[in-house]
Design a protein around this motif. Structure first.
Motif, PDB file in Angstrom:
ATOM      1  N   TYR A 156       0.402  -1.272   0.039  1.00 30.69           N
ATOM      2  CA  TYR A 156       0.269   0.304  -0.049  1.00 30.69           C
ATOM      3  C   TYR A 156       0.802   1.508  -0.182  1.00 30.69           C
ATOM      4  CZ  TYR A 156      -3.536   3.567   0.364  1.00 30.69           C
ATOM      5  OH  TYR A 156      -4.435   4.172   1.315  1.00 30.69           O
ATOM      6  N   ARG A 157       2.452   0.732   0.257  1.00 25.47           N
ATOM      7  CA  ARG A 157       2.401   2.049   0.693  1.00 25.47           C
ATOM      8  C   ARG A 157       3.455   2.807  -0.974  1.00 25.47           C
ATOM      9  NH1 ARG A 157       6.402  -0.633   4.909  1.00 25.47           N
ATOM     10  NH2 ARG A 157       5.590   0.360   6.806  1.00 25.47           N
ATOM     11  N   HIS A 158       3.239   1.176  -1.771  1.00 25.88           N
ATOM     12  CA  HIS A 158       4.210   1.425  -2.595  1.00 25.88           C
ATOM     13  C   HIS A 158       2.625   2.472  -3.950  1.00 25.88           C
ATOM     14  CE1 HIS A 158       8.376   0.113  -3.469  1.00 25.88           C
ATOM     15  NE2 HIS A 158       7.787  -0.667  -3.012  1.00 25.88           N
ATOM     16  N   GLN A 159       1.696   2.390  -3.579  1.00 27.49           N
ATOM     17  CA  GLN A 159       0.934   2.127  -4.310  1.00 27.49           C
ATOM     18  C   GLN A 159       0.753   4.054  -4.054  1.00 27.49           C
ATOM     19  OE1 GLN A 159      -2.667   0.512  -2.925  1.00 27.49           O
ATOM     20  NE2 GLN A 159      -2.329  -1.736  -4.217  1.00 27.49           N
TER      21      GLN A 159
ATOM     22  N   GLY B 105      12.893   1.597  10.968  1.00 31.22           N
ATOM     23  CA  GLY B 105      13.514   0.314  10.831  1.00 31.22           C
ATOM     24  C   GLY B 105      13.792  -0.257  12.204  1.00 31.22           C
ATOM     25  N   ARG B 106      15.156  -0.963  12.389  1.00 28.95           N
ATOM     26  CA  ARG B 106      15.795  -1.738  13.479  1.00 28.95           C
ATOM     27  C   ARG B 106      15.992  -0.845  14.509  1.00 28.95           C
ATOM     28  NH1 ARG B 106      18.590  -6.214  14.629  1.00 28.95           N
ATOM     29  NH2 ARG B 106      17.870  -6.244  17.146  1.00 28.95           N
ATOM     30  N   GLY B 107      15.585  -1.396  16.191  1.00 29.30           N
ATOM     31  CA  GLY B 107      15.838  -0.862  16.698  1.00 29.30           C
ATOM     32  C   GLY B 107      14.433   0.463  17.699  1.00 29.30           C
TER      33      GLY B 107
ATOM     34  N   ALA C 158       6.263  -3.597  15.362  1.00 34.17           N
ATOM     35  CA  ALA C 158       7.236  -4.728  14.654  1.00 34.17           C
ATOM     36  C   ALA C 158       7.426  -2.884  13.226  1.00 34.17           C
ATOM     37  CB  ALA C 158       6.740  -5.155  13.586  1.00 34.17           C
ATOM     38  N   TRP C 159       8.631  -3.541  12.658  1.00 38.18           N
ATOM     39  CA  TRP C 159       9.516  -1.750  11.695  1.00 38.18           C
ATOM     40  C   TRP C 159      10.155  -2.890  10.487  1.00 38.18           C
ATOM     41  CZ3 TRP C 159       7.564   2.255  13.893  1.00 38.18           C
ATOM     42  CH2 TRP C 159       6.379   1.648  15.092  1.00 38.18           C
ATOM     43  N   ASP C 160       9.649  -2.072   8.905  1.00 43.03           N
ATOM     44  CA  ASP C 160      10.753  -3.079   8.100  1.00 43.03           C
ATOM     45  C   ASP C 160      11.997  -2.113   7.822  1.00 43.03           C
ATOM     46  OD1 ASP C 160       8.516  -1.334   7.324  1.00 43.03           O
ATOM     47  OD2 ASP C 160       8.528  -2.847   5.391  1.00 43.03           O
ATOM     48  N   GLY C 161      12.257  -1.310   8.454  1.00 42.20           N
ATOM     49  CA  GLY C 161      12.279   0.051   7.541  1.00 42.20           C
ATOM     50  C   GLY C 161      12.621   0.108   6.015  1.00 42.20           C
ATOM     51  N   GLN C 162      10.956   0.103   5.438  1.00 38.46           N
ATOM     52  CA  GLN C 162      10.864   0.314   3.996  1.00 38.46           C
ATOM     53  C   GLN C 162      11.938   1.820   3.318  1.00 38.46           C
ATOM     54  OE1 GLN C 162       7.222  -0.025   2.575  1.00 38.46           O
ATOM     55  NE2 GLN C 162       8.225  -1.041   1.120  1.00 38.46           N
ATOM     56  N   ALA C 163      12.441   1.960   2.457  1.00 40.77           N
ATOM     57  CA  ALA C 163      12.380   3.427   2.065  1.00 40.77           C
ATOM     58  C   ALA C 163      12.701   3.089   0.377  1.00 40.77           C
ATOM     59  CB  ALA C 163      14.488   3.716   2.400  1.00 40.77           C
ATOM     60  N   ILE C 164      11.428   4.240  -0.544  1.00 38.42           N
ATOM     61  CA  ILE C 164      11.630   4.841  -1.865  1.00 38.42           C
ATOM     62  C   ILE C 164      11.775   5.882  -1.738  1.00 38.42           C
ATOM     63  CG2 ILE C 164       9.125   3.958  -3.154  1.00 38.42           C
ATOM     64  CD1 ILE C 164       7.490   2.826  -0.350  1.00 38.42           C
TER      65      ILE C 164
ATOM     66  N   SER D 121      14.682  -0.093  -0.437  1.00 38.33           N
ATOM     67  CA  SER D 121      15.862  -1.096   0.356  1.00 38.33           C
ATOM     68  C   SER D 121      14.906  -2.191   0.732  1.00 38.33           C
ATOM     69  CB  SER D 121      15.795   0.276   1.532  1.00 38.33           C
ATOM     70  OG  SER D 121      14.512   0.197   2.215  1.00 38.33           O
ATOM     71  N   GLU D 122      16.159  -2.912   1.175  1.00 39.29           N
ATOM     72  CA  GLU D 122      15.540  -3.965   1.454  1.00 39.29           C
ATOM     73  C   GLU D 122      14.943  -3.851   3.179  1.00 39.29           C
ATOM     74  OE1 GLU D 122      17.789  -8.641   2.360  1.00 39.29           O
ATOM     75  OE2 GLU D 122      18.707  -7.515   1.653  1.00 39.29           O
TER      76      GLU D 122
END
Length: 706
Positions: free
Chosen positions: A233-236, A255-257, A264-270, A281-282
């Motif tokens: 959904y972030r991508h959209q 992200g982590r930390g 929970a957190w995935d640290g997505q960068a777009i 990002s991965e």
């Protein structure tokens, strides 16, 4: 890659250098390298978070980035909850910001960091823009989510709820407010706006008005926890916002930390540009990470200029856009060293490299052509077509379109009157291919030897060939082309049919068609907005998808393997190579289609097109383009790129427009544009080419390593 040094030259000198600069530096061509960083963080440890932030900032600058964005509340961490009301934490965040401000003094980049700030007895979730030791502006978050897992209204106040216009921070006086644009004066076109997380999730994000006010890059500092489906959904969301605003959009999440008490957190960068994903990002990484992308600021500007409804929207929302304050600053970028483009530039902009997307494109183009022909035949109440078949690519594809149209109309394919007309230079190969193709399609087949009528014409006009001299001039060539066309139109009269044109977009662009004859004139042309490179893939797609019967795939593959030639001048020996090789005259179609796309679709000047071509056609690692295994893996040096671009400039801007001003009706098939005088391209037939050639002269003959 070496770091860039602070440039102490005058502003005027830097701006002048920006417009010329080093040809091999992306900033010289109105690109801007931007970055999104996701530092590993510790909850309520501003000193640690600031150190992680600056480590990524230095990495981004070393890679040439001029703008770097970091997560929402990154100096404190997002998950502090009621710790946000603790003075010690807030004081620590301000000290951490002061460290970043001081550390930024020798970095030629703008940094956007997030932290909580007290202003007039209220707490705001803020983004702070920092560059070279200065706080340029502080942007408070406007929309505070207070639903589901979010309780921001418990700690923070909306940016709408303040009368402050400036605040004192880290020993400096800084502008404060959500309606700010940051203009990098030594990077023309780089004007960015900052919004925070929820701001882009609302029906009308603040960045909409920022784009109308002139922002080309939109930055979102987000925390954004992860749940199933949220990444997509972030991508959209981000992709559509970048497309709607005709802008680039940088998005980062925590992200982590961050605390995992409930989330929970995935640290997505777009990073998106006008709906196109440039970098991602991965997710779920343990360490700090960074993504970098090259944004084409000129492309964004051109799209806004071309799409005039964008300007209408500015007028309609004038009250909102006039609220924006512009903060101008310089980064001191030096462009005198090579900084190559990292952005992927496809060699075949009309043909996707990915096989799945390529098949989708071919299917859609093919059906557009067929549907358009079906509509034309239905509208004029005709059920027959006449087409000339040479055994080459263009007529092959046009015949395939005609066959499918007859199938759709429920008519027999015998209603296609296909004529192959061998002349003085027709090779045995192309003649056999034309015969095989017509048998394959099942159309009415005619074979007309045009040599007698051509000889009569040459005799009538007193041409030396009629007196036994081997004079193969333009008259000799065009007599053959004209005779073929005359036969086709008279056949159409005789059979109550229309002539289907076969000439393609590439030929129209280069003027590689004879005025008033078959590759230029017809009753309806199904190929006029399809470039040569795409026609080749369309024919291959038909062959590979098995939509032709019997040995049809091999017939089509043989045609694809035939060298492109007008076959109007006899060769020295029967069965040998053609005496005329089209691409020796006008350059490789794969390069000229590349030039056509960027000049027609985006209006780029030749120097930028050459820069893009160099990026596209430079050496690639073996196996990097597995989907192009069927395409010759040509490499073009800069000298060849410049030479062929010169051919394109001369033919497109100087010698060919009069042919394009009177082309027949034809369907537009792609956003890459057409050359119809009724559609995408209206131009004078007697304009000059001087400004394009002057720009092309700025292109060096050799690459930076020569």
């Amino acid at each position: 890659m070496p770091s860039r040094k602070f440039d102490t030259r005058s502003r005027a000198a830097r701006q002048a250098h920006t417009m010329t600069g080093n040809f091999f530096n992306l900033y010289s061509h109105r690109f801007a390298r931007v970055a999104v960083g996701v530092p590993r963080c510790k909850v309520a440890d501003p000193a640690f978070n600031a150190a992680q932030t600056m480590a990524l900032a230095r990495d981004a600058v070393a890679q040439g980035a001029a703008l770097v964005a970091f997560p929402e509340l990154g100096l404190s961490a997002y998950t502090c909850d009621d710790l946000f009301h603790q003075a010690a934490l807030l004081d620590g965040c301000e000290r951490a910001l002061a460290v970043i401000v001081e550390a930024s003094r020798d970095l030629p980049a703008a940094l956007v960091v997030g932290l909580p700030l007290r202003v007039n007895h209220a707490l705001f979730n803020c983004a702070v823009v920092v560059a070279q030791g200065r706080i340029l502006g502080v942007v408070p978050k406007t929309y505070l989510p207070n639903y589901g897992e979010f309780y921001e209204a418990r700690q923070f106040t909306s940016g709408d709820c303040t009368v402050a216009r400036h605040i004192d921070l880290a020993g400096q006086r800084a502008p404060f407010g959500a309606s700010m644009l940051f203009d990098v004066s030594d990077v023309p076109g780089l004007r960015f706006h900052v919004e925070i997380c929820e701001d882009v999730w609302v029906p009308i994000p603040p960045s909409c008005f920022a784009a109308l006010a002139g922002a080309t890059v939109l930055v979102n500092l987000s925390a954004s926890n992860i749940v199933v489906g949220k990444s997509g959904y972030r991508h959209q969301l981000v992709g559509q916002q970048s497309a709607r605003c005709l802008a680039a959009y940088l998005y980062t999440s925590a992200g982590r930390g961050e605390s995992s008490t409930d989330l929970a957190w995935d640290g997505q960068a777009i990073i998106y540009e006008n709906g196109e994903l440039l970098a991602e990002s991965e997710r779920f990484l343990d360490d700090s990470h960074l993504i970098v992308a090259d944004v084409d600021l000129e492309r964004l500007s051109h799209e806004r200029m071309r799409q005039t409804t964008f300007g209408q929207s500015v007028l309609r929302h004038q009250a909102e856009t006039e609220r924006f304050q512009v903060v101008s600053f310089e980064l001191g970028l030096a462009f005198d060293q090579a900084l190559p483009l990292q952005r992927e530039v496809e060699r075949f902009p009309y043909v996707p490299a990915d096989r799945r997307r390529r098949d989708q494109r071919c299917n859609e183009v093919y059906n557009i052509q067929v549907q358009a022909l079906v509509q034309r035949l239905s509208a004029i109440d005709m059920d027959k077509v006449v087409i000339g078949v040479s055994g080459g690519l263009d007529s092959t594809h046009a015949l395939l379109v005609c066959a499918k149209a007859m199938d759709r109309l429920g008519l027999p394919r015998s209603h296609i009157i296909a004529a192959t007309m061998p002349g003085f230079a027709t090779s045995g190969r192309t003649l056999q291919q034309a015969r095989a193709l017509m048998r394959l399609i099942g159309c009415t087949t005619l074979e007309i030897d045009i040599r007698p009528s051509c000889e009569q014409m040459l005799k009538d006009i007193g041409h030396p060939y009629a007196q036994g001299q081997d004079v193969y001039d333009i008259t000799f060539e065009n007599v053959q082309a004209g005779e073929r066309t005359s036969h086709l139109f008279r056949l159409a009269n005789f059979h109550n049919a229309i002539v289907i044109g076969t000439g393609d977009l590439s030929e129209l662009a280069l003027g590689w068609c004879t005025y008033g004859v078959g590759d230029h004139m017809s009753h309806y042309n199904v190929n006029a907005s399809v470039p040569k490179t795409l026609i080749a893939h369309l024919v291959r797609w038909v062959a590979e998808t098995g939509t032709v019967e019997g040995d049809g795939s091999q017939v089509l593959l043989d045609i694809l393997a035939t060298e492109i030639s007008p076959e109007l001048v006899p060769g020295k020996s029967d069965g040998g190579a053609p005496a005329q090789r089209t691409e020796q005259f006008i350059g490789p179609y794969e390069l000229q289609d590349f030039n056509l796309y960027y000049i027609l679709r985006y209006g780029f000047a030749p120097a930028k097109v050459a820069f893009l071509a160099l990026a596209a056609w430079q050496d690639r690692e073996k196996g990097e383009w597995p989907e192009e295994a069927h395409v010759a893996r040509n490499q073009y040096e800069l000298a060849a790129i410049k030479r062929n671009l010169g051919i394109f400039v001369h033919r497109f801007f100087k010698t060919s427009q009069f042919k394009r001003s009177c082309v027949p009706n034809a369907p537009k098939v792609g956003s890459g544009g057409s050359l119809s005088p009724r559609g995408d391209w209206r131009a004078p037939s007697d304009s000059e080419k001087a400004v394009w050639e002057a720009d092309l002269a700025n292109v060096p003959e050799t690459g930076p390593d020569a």
